[in-house]
Design a protein around this motif. Sequence first.
Motif, short mmCIF file in Angstrom:
data_model
loop_
_atom_site.label_atom_id
_atom_site.label_comp_id
_atom_site.label_asym_id
_atom_site.label_seq_id
_atom_site.Cartn_x
_atom_site.Cartn_y
_atom_site.Cartn_z
N PRO A 240 0.79 -1.24 0.00
CA PRO A 240 0.00 0.00 0.00
C PRO A 240 0.82 1.29 0.00
O PRO A 240 0.49 2.22 -0.74
N ALA A 241 1.88 1.36 0.79
CA ALA A 241 2.67 2.60 0.85
C ALA A 241 3.32 2.92 -0.50
O ALA A 241 3.39 4.09 -0.90
N GLN A 242 3.76 1.90 -1.22
CA GLN A 242 4.36 2.12 -2.54
C GLN A 242 3.29 2.55 -3.55
O GLN A 242 3.52 3.44 -4.36
N VAL A 243 2.13 1.92 -3.48
CA VAL A 243 1.06 2.24 -4.42
C VAL A 243 0.53 3.65 -4.16
O VAL A 243 0.23 4.39 -5.10
N LEU B 7 2.60 6.02 -6.02
CA LEU B 7 2.31 5.96 -7.46
C LEU B 7 1.04 6.75 -7.79
O LEU B 7 1.02 7.55 -8.72
N ILE B 8 0.00 6.52 -7.04
CA ILE B 8 -1.28 7.15 -7.31
C ILE B 8 -1.22 8.66 -7.16
O ILE B 8 -1.87 9.38 -7.90
N GLU B 9 -0.45 9.12 -6.22
CA GLU B 9 -0.37 10.56 -5.99
C GLU B 9 0.42 11.29 -7.07
O GLU B 9 0.42 12.51 -7.11
N MET C 218 -2.65 -0.64 -8.20
CA MET C 218 -3.45 0.56 -7.95
C MET C 218 -4.93 0.23 -7.81
O MET C 218 -5.62 0.80 -6.97
N LEU C 219 -5.41 -0.68 -8.64
CA LEU C 219 -6.82 -1.07 -8.54
C LEU C 219 -7.08 -1.84 -7.24
O LEU C 219 -8.15 -1.68 -6.63
N THR C 220 -6.11 -2.62 -6.80
CA THR C 220 -6.24 -3.31 -5.50
C THR C 220 -6.29 -2.28 -4.38
O THR C 220 -7.12 -2.38 -3.47
N TYR C 221 -5.43 -1.30 -4.44
CA TYR C 221 -5.40 -0.21 -3.46
C TYR C 221 -6.75 0.50 -3.41
O TYR C 221 -7.28 0.79 -2.33
N PHE C 222 -7.31 0.75 -4.57
CA PHE C 222 -8.63 1.38 -4.66
C PHE C 222 -9.68 0.52 -3.96
O PHE C 222 -10.42 0.99 -3.09
#
Length: 154
Positions: free
Chosen positions: A83-86, A89-91, A107-111
């Motif tokens: 999560p911290a890496q993703v 990326l998203i930001e 990213m979709l998993t994070y979402f």
Amino acid sequence: MTESDRASERRARERQPTARDIQALLAFKPILCADDFVPIREWVGGGKEDGAVVIPYPEYDQAVRDFVDTIVKDGWMDSGYVPAQVEKLIESERAIERATLPQMRAMLTYFVRGERFCDGWWGHMIEKGYIGRILERLAELEGELDDGRGRSRR
């Protein structure tokens, strides 16, 4: 966790999304990215009920629920995401513009998983444009996928 479970997780992580998988998600873009789209229909609950505090939770538009269901059922979830890496990326719009398919899965998993920890997460991600940027990148990647005959679709 059994060896069979570990093997199943490995296969799921190694699976690459197909053009059809991407198209299934892209079908939601006109709805989720419309200027007038409101992802949360209403907040339900809140207050006290029989002496217990009831925390409000969002009631999502059906399109949001269908989008999440498509992510989950079409194998986009990445059990090994960090999560911290993703989040980093998203930001970054630039990072999304360059993201690979495995990064898109993360990213979709994070979402999807974010809603477990923060009510209203899906709505936030849609309203802030993150999902729109992710879908734009997926559209680009879809055009670059192999058509099954060793040729790019472009």
